[in-house]
Write a protein that holds these residues in place. Structure first.
Motif, PDB file in Angstrom:
ATOM      1  N   PRO A  23       0.816  -1.214   0.000  1.00  0.00           N
ATOM      2  CA  PRO A  23       0.000   0.000   0.000  1.00  0.00           C
ATOM      3  C   PRO A  23       0.853   1.269   0.000  1.00  0.00           C
ATOM      4  N   ASP A  24       0.337   2.306  -0.664  1.00  0.00           N
ATOM      5  CA  ASP A  24       0.984   3.613  -0.696  1.00  0.00           C
ATOM      6  C   ASP A  24       0.600   4.474   0.502  1.00  0.00           C
ATOM      7  N   TYR A  25      -0.477   4.110   1.178  1.00  0.00           N
ATOM      8  CA  TYR A  25      -0.981   4.919   2.291  1.00  0.00           C
ATOM      9  C   TYR A  25       0.093   5.066   3.368  1.00  0.00           C
ATOM     10  N   GLN A  26       0.334   6.297   3.786  1.00  0.00           N
ATOM     11  CA  GLN A  26       1.348   6.591   4.804  1.00  0.00           C
ATOM     12  C   GLN A  26       0.711   6.605   6.191  1.00  0.00           C
ATOM     13  N   LEU A  27       1.074   5.658   7.022  1.00  0.00           N
ATOM     14  CA  LEU A  27       0.521   5.550   8.374  1.00  0.00           C
ATOM     15  C   LEU A  27       1.143   6.581   9.301  1.00  0.00           C
ATOM     16  N   LEU A  28       0.308   7.131  10.174  1.00  0.00           N
ATOM     17  CA  LEU A  28       0.792   8.027  11.219  1.00  0.00           C
ATOM     18  C   LEU A  28       0.887   7.300  12.559  1.00  0.00           C
ATOM     19  N   GLY A  29       0.242   6.148  12.649  1.00  0.00           N
ATOM     20  CA  GLY A  29       0.325   5.333  13.857  1.00  0.00           C
ATOM     21  C   GLY A  29      -0.811   5.518  14.840  1.00  0.00           C
ATOM     22  N   ASN A  30      -1.751   6.398  14.524  1.00  0.00           N
ATOM     23  CA  ASN A  30      -2.876   6.616  15.436  1.00  0.00           C
ATOM     24  C   ASN A  30      -4.212   6.579  14.693  1.00  0.00           C
ATOM     25  N   GLU A  31      -4.293   5.713  13.680  1.00  0.00           N
ATOM     26  CA  GLU A  31      -5.483   5.638  12.839  1.00  0.00           C
ATOM     27  C   GLU A  31      -6.665   4.999  13.567  1.00  0.00           C
ATOM     28  N   ILE A  32      -7.810   5.612  13.335  1.00  0.00           N
ATOM     29  CA  ILE A  32      -9.104   5.119  13.816  1.00  0.00           C
ATOM     30  C   ILE A  32      -9.988   4.961  12.585  1.00  0.00           C
ATOM     31  N   ALA A  33     -10.693   3.845  12.493  1.00  0.00           N
ATOM     32  CA  ALA A  33     -11.675   3.655  11.421  1.00  0.00           C
ATOM     33  C   ALA A  33     -13.068   3.880  11.997  1.00  0.00           C
ATOM     34  N   LEU A  34     -13.814   4.751  11.342  1.00  0.00           N
ATOM     35  CA  LEU A  34     -15.230   4.925  11.650  1.00  0.00           C
ATOM     36  C   LEU A  34     -15.996   4.236  10.536  1.00  0.00           C
ATOM     37  N   ILE A  35     -16.602   3.107  10.873  1.00  0.00           N
ATOM     38  CA  ILE A  35     -17.320   2.305   9.883  1.00  0.00           C
ATOM     39  C   ILE A  35     -18.802   2.563  10.075  1.00  0.00           C
ATOM     40  N   GLU A  36     -19.354   3.359   9.158  1.00  0.00           N
ATOM     41  CA  GLU A  36     -20.764   3.719   9.220  1.00  0.00           C
ATOM     42  C   GLU A  36     -21.560   2.660   8.478  1.00  0.00           C
ATOM     43  N   THR A  37     -22.502   2.042   9.179  1.00  0.00           N
ATOM     44  CA  THR A  37     -23.322   0.984   8.590  1.00  0.00           C
ATOM     45  C   THR A  37     -24.798   1.386   8.658  1.00  0.00           C
TER      46      THR A  37
ATOM     47  N   PHE B  79     -22.508  -6.318   3.963  1.00  0.00           N
ATOM     48  CA  PHE B  79     -21.999  -7.471   4.702  1.00  0.00           C
ATOM     49  C   PHE B  79     -22.638  -8.694   4.056  1.00  0.00           C
ATOM     50  N   HIS B  80     -21.820  -9.692   3.724  1.00  0.00           N
ATOM     51  CA  HIS B  80     -22.331 -10.835   2.968  1.00  0.00           C
ATOM     52  C   HIS B  80     -22.326 -12.151   3.754  1.00  0.00           C
ATOM     53  N   ARG B  81     -21.672 -12.171   4.891  1.00  0.00           N
ATOM     54  CA  ARG B  81     -21.578 -13.422   5.650  1.00  0.00           C
ATOM     55  C   ARG B  81     -21.836 -13.145   7.123  1.00  0.00           C
TER      56      ARG B  81
ATOM     57  N   ILE C 246     -19.142 -11.555  11.446  1.00  0.00           N
ATOM     58  CA  ILE C 246     -19.903 -10.844  10.424  1.00  0.00           C
ATOM     59  C   ILE C 246     -18.856 -10.316   9.444  1.00  0.00           C
ATOM     60  N   GLN C 247     -19.010 -10.617   8.154  1.00  0.00           N
ATOM     61  CA  GLN C 247     -17.972 -10.331   7.153  1.00  0.00           C
ATOM     62  C   GLN C 247     -18.508  -9.451   6.037  1.00  0.00           C
ATOM     63  N   GLY C 248     -17.654  -8.527   5.570  1.00  0.00           N
ATOM     64  CA  GLY C 248     -17.992  -7.645   4.457  1.00  0.00           C
ATOM     65  C   GLY C 248     -16.747  -7.310   3.662  1.00  0.00           C
TER      66      GLY C 248
ATOM     67  N   SER D 255     -25.651  -6.450  16.015  1.00  0.00           N
ATOM     68  CA  SER D 255     -26.924  -6.336  15.296  1.00  0.00           C
ATOM     69  C   SER D 255     -26.785  -6.567  13.791  1.00  0.00           C
ATOM     70  N   LEU D 256     -25.557  -6.528  13.260  1.00  0.00           N
ATOM     71  CA  LEU D 256     -25.351  -6.665  11.812  1.00  0.00           C
ATOM     72  C   LEU D 256     -25.728  -8.057  11.299  1.00  0.00           C
ATOM     73  N   ARG D 257     -26.270  -8.074  10.093  1.00  0.00           N
ATOM     74  CA  ARG D 257     -26.632  -9.312   9.419  1.00  0.00           C
ATOM     75  C   ARG D 257     -26.245  -9.205   7.950  1.00  0.00           C
ATOM     76  N   ALA D 258     -26.223 -10.334   7.252  1.00  0.00           N
ATOM     77  CA  ALA D 258     -25.956 -10.333   5.810  1.00  0.00           C
ATOM     78  C   ALA D 258     -26.979  -9.439   5.122  1.00  0.00           C
ATOM     79  N   GLY D 259     -26.488  -8.586   4.230  1.00  0.00           N
ATOM     80  CA  GLY D 259     -27.333  -7.642   3.518  1.00  0.00           C
ATOM     81  C   GLY D 259     -27.259  -6.231   4.074  1.00  0.00           C
ATOM     82  N   ASP D 260     -26.805  -6.071   5.322  1.00  0.00           N
ATOM     83  CA  ASP D 260     -26.658  -4.729   5.882  1.00  0.00           C
ATOM     84  C   ASP D 260     -25.562  -3.983   5.131  1.00  0.00           C
ATOM     85  N   VAL D 261     -25.725  -2.674   5.029  1.00  0.00           N
ATOM     86  CA  VAL D 261     -24.882  -1.843   4.170  1.00  0.00           C
ATOM     87  C   VAL D 261     -23.730  -1.194   4.937  1.00  0.00           C
TER      88      VAL D 261
END
Length: 178
Positions: free
Chosen positions: A9-23, A58-60, A67-69, A163-169
């Motif tokens: 990956p080309d992405y440059q890490l800063l070491g304090n990354e947080i992912a906000l996963i909006e579903t 999410f498909h599985r 729960i997988q996506g 609460s997530l299920r297959a088909g959730d966005v």
């Protein structure tokens, strides 16, 4: 299931990354482990900033397991078709990726623990075959520790994950700095 080219990956890490996963069920806040799994975190951040995950489903869902996506084949599918396990125009949900693979880090990550809410990368049988598909653990799954790379841990949104299920966005994945 995944691409064939080994990607750096080309992405440059800063070491304090947080992912906000909006579903479609709410937002999950994940502390990414750039020290333990730098390739996986950079890959996930790169894909997120490209908008790759936006609109995927999410498909599985395996109760009490994961729960997988992250499969691009779900992008143009209805949530109902994904939940029913129907094929999409690009292929079966769960068989797509970004067109590349990344190197496995489960053998080198000192925090590679599949605890409740752990964020990890799915892969095929080959160790270096992860690409874009990820999963959240629904409870501790330490039987996976020696085979799949954990690259983050949920800090907030455990109830959303449950609460997530297959088909959730996956509406959007945003990377912020802590």
């Amino acid at each position: 299931m995944f691409g064939t080219e080994l990607h750096t990956p080309d992405y440059q890490l800063l070491g304090n990354e947080i992912a906000l996963i909006e579903t479609s069920r709410g937002t999950i806040r994940v502390k990414l482990d750039s020290d333990g799994a730098p390739i996986h975190v950079a890959n996930f951040c790169e894909l997120a900033t490209m908008g790759f995950y936006d609109g995927l489903k999410f498909h599985r869902y395996v109760p009490g397991f994961v729960i997988q996506g992250g499969c691009p084949h779900t992008r143009d599918m209805s949530p109902e078709a994904v939940a029913a396990g129907e094929p999409g125009v690009d292929g079966m949900p769960g068989t797509g990726g970004p067109g590349w693979n990344i190197k496995a880090e489960y053998m080198t990550n000192p925090r590679n623990l599949h605890n409740d809410g752990a964020l990890a990368m799915a892969r095929s049988m080959a160790p270096d075959s992860a690409g874009s598909q990820f999963y959240f653990c629904l409870g501790a799954q330490h039987n996976l520790d020696a085979n799949y790379t954990v690259f983050g841990q949920t800090e907030d949104g455990f109830e959303v994950i449950q609460s997530l299920r297959a088909g959730d966005v996956i509406e959007r994945v945003q990377i912020i700095q802590a």
